[in-house]
Every structure is written in structure tokens, then in C-alpha cells.
Enzyme design. Structure first.
Site, PDB file in Angstrom:
ATOM      1  N   LYS A 158       0.837  -1.204   0.000  1.00 14.81           N
ATOM      2  CA  LYS A 158       0.000   0.000   0.000  1.00 14.81           C
ATOM      3  C   LYS A 158       0.872   1.254   0.000  1.00 14.81           C
ATOM      4  CE  LYS A 158      -3.816  -2.435   2.166  1.00 14.81           C
ATOM      5  NZ  LYS A 158      -4.479  -2.863   3.398  1.00 14.81           N
TER       6      LYS A 158
ATOM      7  N   GLN B  37      -4.486  -1.359   9.674  1.00 12.46           N
ATOM      8  CA  GLN B  37      -4.422  -2.694   9.089  1.00 12.46           C
ATOM      9  C   GLN B  37      -5.013  -3.727  10.058  1.00 12.46           C
ATOM     10  OE1 GLN B  37      -3.282  -3.425   5.879  1.00 12.46           O
ATOM     11  NE2 GLN B  37      -4.136  -5.446   6.323  1.00 12.46           N
TER      12      GLN B  37
ATOM     13  N   ASP C 158     -10.778   3.216   3.895  1.00 17.02           N
ATOM     14  CA  ASP C 158     -11.047   1.777   3.777  1.00 17.02           C
ATOM     15  C   ASP C 158     -12.557   1.518   3.660  1.00 17.02           C
ATOM     16  OD1 ASP C 158      -9.166  -0.205   3.525  1.00 17.02           O
ATOM     17  OD2 ASP C 158      -8.719  -0.373   5.667  1.00 17.02           O
TER      18      ASP C 158
END
Ligand code: NAP
Length: 288
Positions: free
Chosen positions: A53, A97, A120
Site C-alpha cells: 500500500k 491494518q 477503507d
């Protein structure tokens, strides 16, 4: 019949080139789109994901900050970091995460992220916005799948779409996005008694289970579009999806490979969401 391949790498390249252009335009106006990625603990898969990412951000002209913490980080400390990033004007997107260590309530942490920075798309405000058809960040993986339908010019209106899997991050938002495009949607899960009876009726199948060979050739209607979200390892340790690719590609009309399908699209949509978060900051939006 051999299915057309929906190439997630090629599509990602196109979309990332557009992100890079828009990021350059923002930079020219003094705004550098910024993503903060928080990793807690040493989960090897998570380490690979966050590295990818961060690299994708750099390659597309986005600023990224990777914050790594030991698994002993307390929930209060993590919430304090999220709060600081919420208030940091250089950061437009925040990604924590998952999974988090067991002593941290992941739901509480996600809810602490400002919905304006929830790139997200996991916050309940984002989920709610998708549910009622209001603007908000869409979860990256199903959003990437929608871009794949768009890329092949596939009109979902009136099509029967079967989504296998009902997680909050893939299956459920996927079903809502398909519904928004006027597909007739069936959601299947581990309690579905006859999965094959469902998938055989489907013009579109999205498999998001996490088990190899959940979808085999005998379960697919000829010409169907098959999107494989799954990420598994085969007996040789190679990455594979939920779909028996070799068999299903002889029946389907379109199919995504694993690797090279949905995976790269997920990161691409994270870049898109981060860029859009930066574009929506009040100073940029006001002068647009
Ligand atoms: P998850 O939270 O474990 O959900 C899996 C879903 O599959 C559950 O809803 C489960 O049903 C259902 N299921 C399990 N066995 C089934 C069966 N035999 N038949 C029908 N449904 C079954 O997983 P997830 O987070 O959604 O991820 C799914 C897969 O996608 C994983 O392989 C993951 O690694 C992958 N993934 C890939 C990307 C990417 O970028 N490519 C991103 C995210 C996830 P119940 O609800 O009844 O338990």
C-alpha cells in the site's frame, strides 16, 4: 468456450495513471494527498499488505506515512494515534491494518477514524451511506470489483448476481453495490444449503469466501461473469482464488484470475479513495 480475462493489473495501471494525474494537479495547488497506515504487531501477511500500500502511494504521487507499533500497544494508545491523525491536515486517509491484536477492539478503533478520512470504507457511517445510497467511501475490494464490471461495459441492470460470502468488508457491501446498479442480488454463505442451485442461475458470481474450489465449472451458467475475490494457497503454496480457474474459464464468459485480478484493484481503489478524500478537503473543494 474460453472466457475473456478481466485483467486487474492492466485496469489498475489505467486507474493509477489517472490518480497520479489528479494527485499532480492537487500538488500544484499546494495539497499533497496523504495516507497514514497503522500496523500493530508482526503479522507477516499484514506486513506485506502495508508495504504494498505504501509503495503504491509513492508510485502514484501520494504521500504516505507508515506507523508501526509492537503488538503490546494498548487500545488507548492506538485510539490516541487515530485521534491525532484525524486532526493532522497533512493526512487525508487513515487505514488501520486488520487484524489487530486480540486485546484491541477493532470495531472501536475503526469507529474512531473520522468518516471523512475512512478510506477503507469500514466505518459504520460509510457502511450506512452505502446502504442508503448517499456519498461516502466504498470498501476498496468490492469497489474494485465494480470497476471491473465497468471496464468490460457490463450492464448489471436486471442481471442475477450471486455473491458468495457475507463479510462486512466484501460480501455485504458487494451485494449493496450490485443492487445499486439494479442487479437482482442473492447472498450466499456457509448456511446456504445448495450453493450450486443458486450459482447455476447467476449471470454474475462474486466469490468471496477464502476456500479453494468453492466454485467449479459444473456450478456456472455458460457465459456468466465470474469475479474471484478469494486469496488462498494451493498445495504447491501458490496464490489461488476461490474459483477453479482452469475449469470455470471454459464455461464463463468473463473471469478474473488470481493473482492479477481483484488483488491489485483493492489497492488501486484505496489510492482513489485517498485522492478523493484530499479533493474533498474544505480548502480544495472551496476553490474547485
Ligand atoms: P470472511 O470474513 O472469512 O467471510 C467469508 C464468508 O464466506 C463468510 O460469509 C462465510 O459464511 C462464507 N463461507 C464460508 N464457507 C462457505 C461455503 N462453503 N459456502 C458458501 N459460503 C461460505 O472473509 P472475507 O474477509 O470476506 O474474505 C473472503 C476472501 O477474500 C478471503 O480469501 C480473503 O483473503 C479474500 N480477500 C481478498 C481481497 C483482495 O484484495 N483480493 C480483499 C479482501 C479479502 P458465514 O458468514 O456463514 O460464516
Amino acid at each position: 468456450m474460453t472466457a475473456h480475462i478481466i485483467d486487474g493489473i492492466a485496469l489498475s495501471k489505467q486507474l493509477r495513471a489517472d490518480v497520479a494525474l489528479r494527485a499532480a494537479a492537487l500538488r500544484a495547488r499546494g495539497v499533497v494527498p496523504g495516507l497514514a497506515v497503522i500496523l500493530v504487531g508482526e503479522n507477516p501477511a499484514s506486513q506485506v499488505y502495508v508495504r504494498n500500500k505504501v509503495k503504491a502511494c509513492e508510485d502514484s504521487g501520494l504521500h504516505s506515512v507508515l506507523e508501526r507499533y509492537p503488538a503490546t500497544l494498548s487500545e488507548a494508545e492506538l485510539l490516541a494515534r487515530v485521534d491525532a491523525l484525524n486532526r493532522d491536515p497533512a493526512i487525508h486517509g487513515i487505514l488501520v491494518q486488520l487484524p489487530l491484536p486480540a486485546h484491541i477492539d477493532a470495531h472501536k478503533v475503526i469507529e474512531a477514524i473520522s468518516p471523512a478520512k475512512d478510506v477503507d470504507g469500514f466505518h459504520v457511517a460509510s457502511a450506512g451511506a452505502l446502504m442508503v445510497g448517499q456519498p461516502g467511501f466504498w470498501p476498496c475490494t468490492p469497489y474494485g470489483c465494480m470497476k471491473m464490471f465497468e471496464s468490460i461495459g457490463y450492464d448489471l441492470k436486471g442481471k442475477h448476481a450471486v455473491v458468495i460470502g457475507r463479510s462486512n468488508i466484501v460480501g455485504k457491501p458487494m451485494a449493496l453495490m450490485l443492487l445499486q446498479k439494479n442487479a437482482t442480488v442473492t447472498i450466499c454463505h456457509s448456511g446456504t444449503p445448495n450453493l450450486k442451485a443458486m450459482t447455476l442461475q447467476a449471470d454474475v458470481v462474486v466469490a468471496a469466501v477464502g476456500k479453494r474450489n468453492v466454485l467449479t465449472a459444473d456450478m456456472v451458467k455458460p457465459g456468466a461473469v465470474v469475479i474471484d475475490v478469494g486469496m488462498n494457497r494451493n498445495d504447491e503454496g501458490k496464490l489461488c482464488g476461490d474459483v477453479d480457474f482452469d475449469g470455470v474459464k471454459e464455461v464463463a464468459g468473463w473471469i478474473t484470475p488470481v493473482p492479477g485480478g481483484v488483488g491489485p484493484m483493492t489497492i488501486t481503489m484505496l489510492l482513489v479513495n485517498t485522492l478523493e478524500a484530499a479533493e474533498m478537503t474544505p480548502t480544495v473543494a472551496r476553490s474547485a
